[in-house]
Scaffold this active site. Structure first.
Site, PDB file in Angstrom:
ATOM      1  N   SER A 144       4.747 -74.145  32.869  1.00 16.42           N
ATOM      2  CA  SER A 144       3.300 -74.160  32.693  1.00 16.42           C
ATOM      3  C   SER A 144       2.713 -72.790  33.025  1.00 16.42           C
ATOM      4  O   SER A 144       3.078 -71.792  32.419  1.00 16.42           O
ATOM      5  CB  SER A 144       2.702 -75.280  33.535  1.00 16.42           C
ATOM      6  OG  SER A 144       1.337 -75.447  33.276  1.00 16.42           O
ATOM      7  N   ASP A 200     -14.280 -57.782  34.239  1.00 20.27           N
ATOM      8  CA  ASP A 200     -13.364 -56.637  34.263  1.00 20.27           C
ATOM      9  C   ASP A 200     -11.950 -57.028  34.684  1.00 20.27           C
ATOM     10  O   ASP A 200     -11.222 -56.249  35.288  1.00 20.27           O
ATOM     11  CB  ASP A 200     -13.908 -55.535  35.169  1.00 20.27           C
ATOM     12  CG  ASP A 200     -14.098 -55.987  36.618  1.00 20.27           C
ATOM     13  OD1 ASP A 200     -14.044 -57.213  36.867  1.00 20.27           O
ATOM     14  OD2 ASP A 200     -14.317 -55.124  37.493  1.00 20.27           O
ATOM     15  N   HIS A 248       3.831 -82.447  28.935  1.00 21.77           N
ATOM     16  CA  HIS A 248       3.795 -81.149  29.599  1.00 21.77           C
ATOM     17  C   HIS A 248       4.737 -81.085  30.800  1.00 21.77           C
ATOM     18  O   HIS A 248       5.230 -80.011  31.146  1.00 21.77           O
ATOM     19  CB  HIS A 248       2.354 -80.866  30.044  1.00 21.77           C
ATOM     20  CG  HIS A 248       2.152 -79.514  30.622  1.00 21.77           C
ATOM     21  ND1 HIS A 248       2.086 -78.362  29.855  1.00 21.77           N
ATOM     22  CD2 HIS A 248       1.998 -79.102  31.913  1.00 21.77           C
ATOM     23  CE1 HIS A 248       1.896 -77.317  30.636  1.00 21.77           C
ATOM     24  NE2 HIS A 248       1.837 -77.736  31.886  1.00 21.77           N
TER      25      HIS A 248
END
Length: 430
Positions: A142, A351, A404
């Site tokens: 993951s 940023d 998953h």
């Protein structure tokens, strides 16, 4: 308390490292990163190659294995395994509402900004050099796969192989694209769950209506809301979760003095589902794992408006959400409330540095073997395919056999298959 011990046929050896909080300013503050080495007792004196496990999350420690089973069993046949407690988790210097309490908001923001995949990988490199290991292999599950892609981007010379399960991230897409895709997967999983258990829809509607009409408190004194109830839908992306969820819903109400109310057992389970309380990195930094020179601005919260069925109103059918975090969590969840302002500033932070080098990945020579799950609710299959089209020297096993959490559900088989794929890549290169 960190000591080497033997349990059954495995040797467990702890390691702690003092690493820079900010690698751009290594002489400033340091933190501790913990890793647990595991080797089969019969191989403890052997010069085995290393395999580093990169945990999913972000914000959760490495597994605490209690037996030689699953993917670890397959790994220990060929490797000395290192289970890394990523910075901020487990026995590494922990991030929690307690440990952050003494910091100002500005200090919290500056501190938390250092806990993304880039620094997790820098920690791994620091550890590799400290252990005098020339190269090693990595296994990323993951979010650990996101870390693996960063590793391949900037430190490929340190790697012999990379195994990735359910973690081929998009290299370029904005968080908004990610959530538009994953909301659709969430709706698919809702339909699957309620088709399997038709009575669960009515029960969920009843629970949601009760929460709208009544002030219900969790065992920690926190008010429990419909939005919080929806969060347990994150489990729908894991195999074996549907039936336990149904049983939980089935016993949600209890009769008290002739009146129906939500049971303490149900509410206690709802509190235990809120791992954001004990592992706040997940809530604070989850959206930032997709950010490169952009701000998330609470992406999942904004995109949710495009899916009105995810906003519950009395008279409509209830719908679970999935692996999303929302700003209201910092108003409602007790242990997140003190971190609200820091979380808001991090959501506005634009940023964030680049996480992946497309140039490097397009000429990658490290064998990469990946398990890609077609119906993955957490990582969009189409975006994983996009990444595979860029990533050179990679082979993928695309399958609908697993959700998953395939590595946890059937790890021995999955890792064995990935090792075979990596062997094929080596043979092709040879």
């Amino acid at each position: 308390m960190q000591t080497t011990f033997i349990d059954g046929d495995l040797v467990y050896r702890p390691h702690s490292f003092e690493v820079p909080l900010n690698y751009d300013h290594p002489s400033d503050k340091t933190i501790t990163v913990f890793a647990r080495e595991i080797v089969a007792k019969q191989h403890q004196g052997s010069d085995l190659p290393w395999l580093v496990y990169l945990q999913g999350g972000p914000g959760f420690p490495s597994p605490r294995p209690d037996s030689n089973s699953g993917w670890l069993k397959r790994a220990l046949q060929a490797y000395r395994v290192l289970l890394l407690d990523q910075r901020g988790t487990g026995q590494s210097t922990v991030i929690s509402h307690q440990t952050l309490a003494g910091q100002s908001t500005d200090q919290q923001v500056a501190y938390l900004s250092q806990f993304r995949a880039d620094n997790i990988v820098r920690d791994a490199e620091f550890i590799r050099e400290s252990l005098n290991v020339k190269q090693w292999s990595i296994l990323g599950q993951s979010f650990g796969g996101f870390c693996a892609l960063h590793y391949l981007s900037y430190y490929p010379q340190s790697l012999t192989r990379a195994f990735i399960t359910g973690g081929l991230a998009s290299l370029t897409r904005h968080a908004d694209d990610v959530y538009r895709a994953t909301y659709q997967r969430v709706l698919d999983k809702n339909a699957q769950f309620f088709n399997r258990f038709p009575s669960a829809q009515q029960r969920c509607n009843e629970i949601a209506d009760y929460l709208v009409d009544n002030q219900v408190l969790l065992p920690n004194g926190q008010r429990f809301t419909v939005e919080q109830f929806q969060l347990i839908g994150i489990n729908l992306g894991r195999s074996g979760a549907e039936l336990p969820m149904y049983y939980l819903l089935e016993e949600a109400f209890v009769e008290v003095d002739g009146k129906r109310e939500l049971s303490y057992a149900f509410l206690n389970n709802m509190l235990m589902e809120q791992t954001y309380q004990t592992n706040p990195i997940y809530a604070i930094l989850h959206e930032s794992i997709y950010c490169q020179h952009t701000a998330s601005n609470w992406s999942a919260h904004r995109v949710r408006d495009e899916y009105p069925q995810c906003h519950y109103k009395k008279g409509q059918d209830f719908c679970f959400t999935g692996e999303m975090v929302y700003p209201w969590m910092f108003d409602q969840l007790e242990c997140l409330k003190p971190l609200k302002i820091a979380a808001e500033q991090l959501a506005e932070k634009a940023d964030w540095p680049t996480l992946y080098s497309i140039e490097q990945l397009s000429k990658n020579t490290v064998p990469v073997a990946a398990a890609v799950y077609l119906a993955d609710m957490y990582v969009e299959y189409a975006y994983s395919k996009e990444t595979l089209s860029t990533l050179k020297n990679a082979k993928a096993w695309e399958t609908n056999e697993y959700e998953h959490n395939g590595l946890k559900a059937d790890g021995e088989r999955i890792l064995d298959r990935l090792i075979q794929l990596a062997d094929e890549l080596d043979d092709h290169q040879g």
